[in-house]
Design an enzyme around this catalytic site. Structure first.
Site, mmCIF file in Angstrom:
data_model
loop_
_atom_site.group_PDB
_atom_site.id
_atom_site.type_symbol
_atom_site.label_atom_id
_atom_site.label_comp_id
_atom_site.label_asym_id
_atom_site.label_seq_id
_atom_site.Cartn_x
_atom_site.Cartn_y
_atom_site.Cartn_z
ATOM 1 N N ASP A 1 -10.345 34.687 -9.118
ATOM 2 C CA ASP A 1 -9.998 35.584 -10.298
ATOM 3 C C ASP A 1 -9.881 36.919 -10.302
ATOM 4 O OD1 ASP A 1 -9.705 32.890 -11.681
ATOM 5 O OD2 ASP A 1 -12.063 33.041 -12.340
ATOM 6 N N TYR B 1 -20.394 30.841 -2.606
ATOM 7 C CA TYR B 1 -20.110 32.278 -3.511
ATOM 8 C C TYR B 1 -21.494 32.564 -3.793
ATOM 9 C CZ TYR B 1 -15.411 30.158 -4.756
ATOM 10 O OH TYR B 1 -14.303 29.777 -4.680
ATOM 11 N N ASP C 1 -16.363 33.703 -18.609
ATOM 12 C CA ASP C 1 -16.895 35.142 -17.872
ATOM 13 C C ASP C 1 -16.589 36.296 -18.805
ATOM 14 O OD1 ASP C 1 -14.040 35.463 -18.070
ATOM 15 O OD2 ASP C 1 -13.510 35.189 -15.831
ATOM 16 N N ARG D 1 -16.888 29.522 -13.098
ATOM 17 C CA ARG D 1 -17.060 30.000 -14.606
ATOM 18 C C ARG D 1 -17.490 28.655 -15.147
ATOM 19 N NH1 ARG D 1 -11.688 31.611 -16.612
ATOM 20 N NH2 ARG D 1 -10.873 30.596 -14.856
#
Length: 399
Positions: free
Chosen positions: A54, A82, A96, A188
């Site tokens: 993203d 992540y 987000d 997310r």
């Protein structure tokens, strides 16, 4: 570092290479691919990425060139790692920071024990609904396009695997995390679901991909580091008969300063400003028009550009060769002293000297203003371009 993507190997981009890139904040994955593809011009090479990030995320993006693009599906299928931050006590439509908070929740009941215990619910094979603001296609249209129009979006759960999910910092309303997961996992959505699991709300406020398969972000190129490497000059003069296609990939012509800025600029900022600069050229103020008639056609002995984008600003006039910006204050370009100071600081950062004139000075004493500009330009040495990757220092664009 594997020889497959080592910075010290001999590259054959046309045949096919795997490149690890550290994606900057606010860049799309497509922006990265476009930047790499443009670096090869005038040659046309196939370039693609393995695993979208993203725009608000940073970190490892795998980019493939040439025949290596045939292996993109293989690289996409690898597990991902992540790190990032959830902000508790609120939710957003996009899960987000792309959209504004739409609902707030209490966090007073949250303890370290509750927060850590909730992680176990999301470890292993789980069913996950993607965000409405996602790139998944339904009937040929991206979900985020429907969501942005305010249309109802039908979401279907997908099976994903989360191998590891742990909290690494708890400082409410924020918690930092580390996640190792399968392809197709939306962090997310994990943030949103985690918020519900602790009887609150949560959204993703920071995300960085640190690993994909065996490839790690610490081995990645910075974007402009890679672009400049692709364009580097050949170490030896070209042989008689000209360059081969592969040798041509390594040629870097002496860049036109305007092109260097355009290719290094943040596309999210540069393109809108470029449109504004065109409008300004078509509708100049009286003072700008008077000064342009004096400066045009290299009247000072050097090329002057008008309404030229530099970083996050549009300069009224600029001589790129000498690094001189000429500002005409007043009319619809009038700024506060504080804004002018910020603007001047940014321009100084990129190696520009700034001189200013009022509308009245230009209109009432045009020849005096012109002579001042001519003397300033002739007294300045040629400017040295300052090239930094987007995201560094003052705005991350160079000229």
């Amino acid at each position: 570092m594997s020889e497959l993507h080592s910075k010290h190997k001999n590259f054959n981009f046309a045949e096919g290479e795997l490149l690890l890139i550290n994606k900057p904040y606010r860049w799309t994955s497509f922006d990265i691919v476009g930047k790499v593809r443009n670096a090869f011009k005038p040659l046309k090479l196939k370039v693609g990425h393995a695993g979208t990030l993203d725009p608000l995320a940073t970190g490892l993006l795998i980019v493939c060139t040439g025949k290596m693009t045939k292996q993109i599906d293989t690289f996409q299928a690898e597990e991902k790692e992540y790190t990032g931050t959830f902000t508790l006590g609120g939710t957003t439509p996009s899960y987000d920071m792309e959209t504004e908070i739409d609902e707030t929740f209490d966090t007073a009941h949250l303890t370290e024990e509750i927060l850590k215990a909730a992680c176990a619910q999301f470890t292993g094979e789980i069913q996950q609904y993607p965000p409405a603001h996602s790139a998944i296609k339904v009937n040929g249209e991206r979900l985020y396009e429907k969501a942005r129009r305010g249309e109802e979006v039908e979401l279907k759960a997908r099976t994903v695997t989360i191998k590891e999910f742990e909290l690494t910092r708890i400082e409410l309303p924020e918690v930092d995390f580390k996640v190792v997961c399968s392809k197709g996992t939306y962090i997310r959505s994990l943030a949103f679901d985690y918020g519900k699991a602790v009887n609150s709300g949560a959204y993703l406020s920071k995300l960085r991909r640190t690993r994909s398969g065996n490839f790690k972000v610490e081995d990645a190129w910075e974007v402009m580091e890679l672009v400049n490497f692709i364009r580097k000059p050949l170490p030896n003069p070209p042989r008689e008969g000209g360059l081969s296609e592969q040798e041509g990939l390594n040629i870097l012509e002496e860049p036109d300063p305007a092109r260097v800025y355009r290719e290094n600029a943040d596309p999210l900022v540069y393109e809108p400003l470029k449109g504004n600069s065109r409008s300004n050229r078509h509708e100049p103020t009286e003072a700008e028009n008077v000064l342009w008639q004096l400066l045009r056609r290299d009247a000072t002995g050097f090329k002057i550009r008008r309404q030229h984008v530099i970083d996050n600003y549009i300069a009224d006039f600029v001589c790129l060769q000498k690094g001189l910006v000429i500002e005409v204050d007043g009319g619809y370009h009038q700024h506060t002293k504080e804004a002018d100071a910020d603007r001047t600081e940014m321009l100084n950062h990129w190696g520009f000297k700034v001189i200013r004139f009022t509308n009245e000075e230009v209109i009432q004493k045009p020849q005096s203003v012109f002579e001042t500009i001519r003397q300033e330009i002739q007294a300045l040495p040629d400017r040295q371009s300052k090239v930094l990757p987007p995201g560094e220092d003052l705005g991350g664009a160079s000229l």
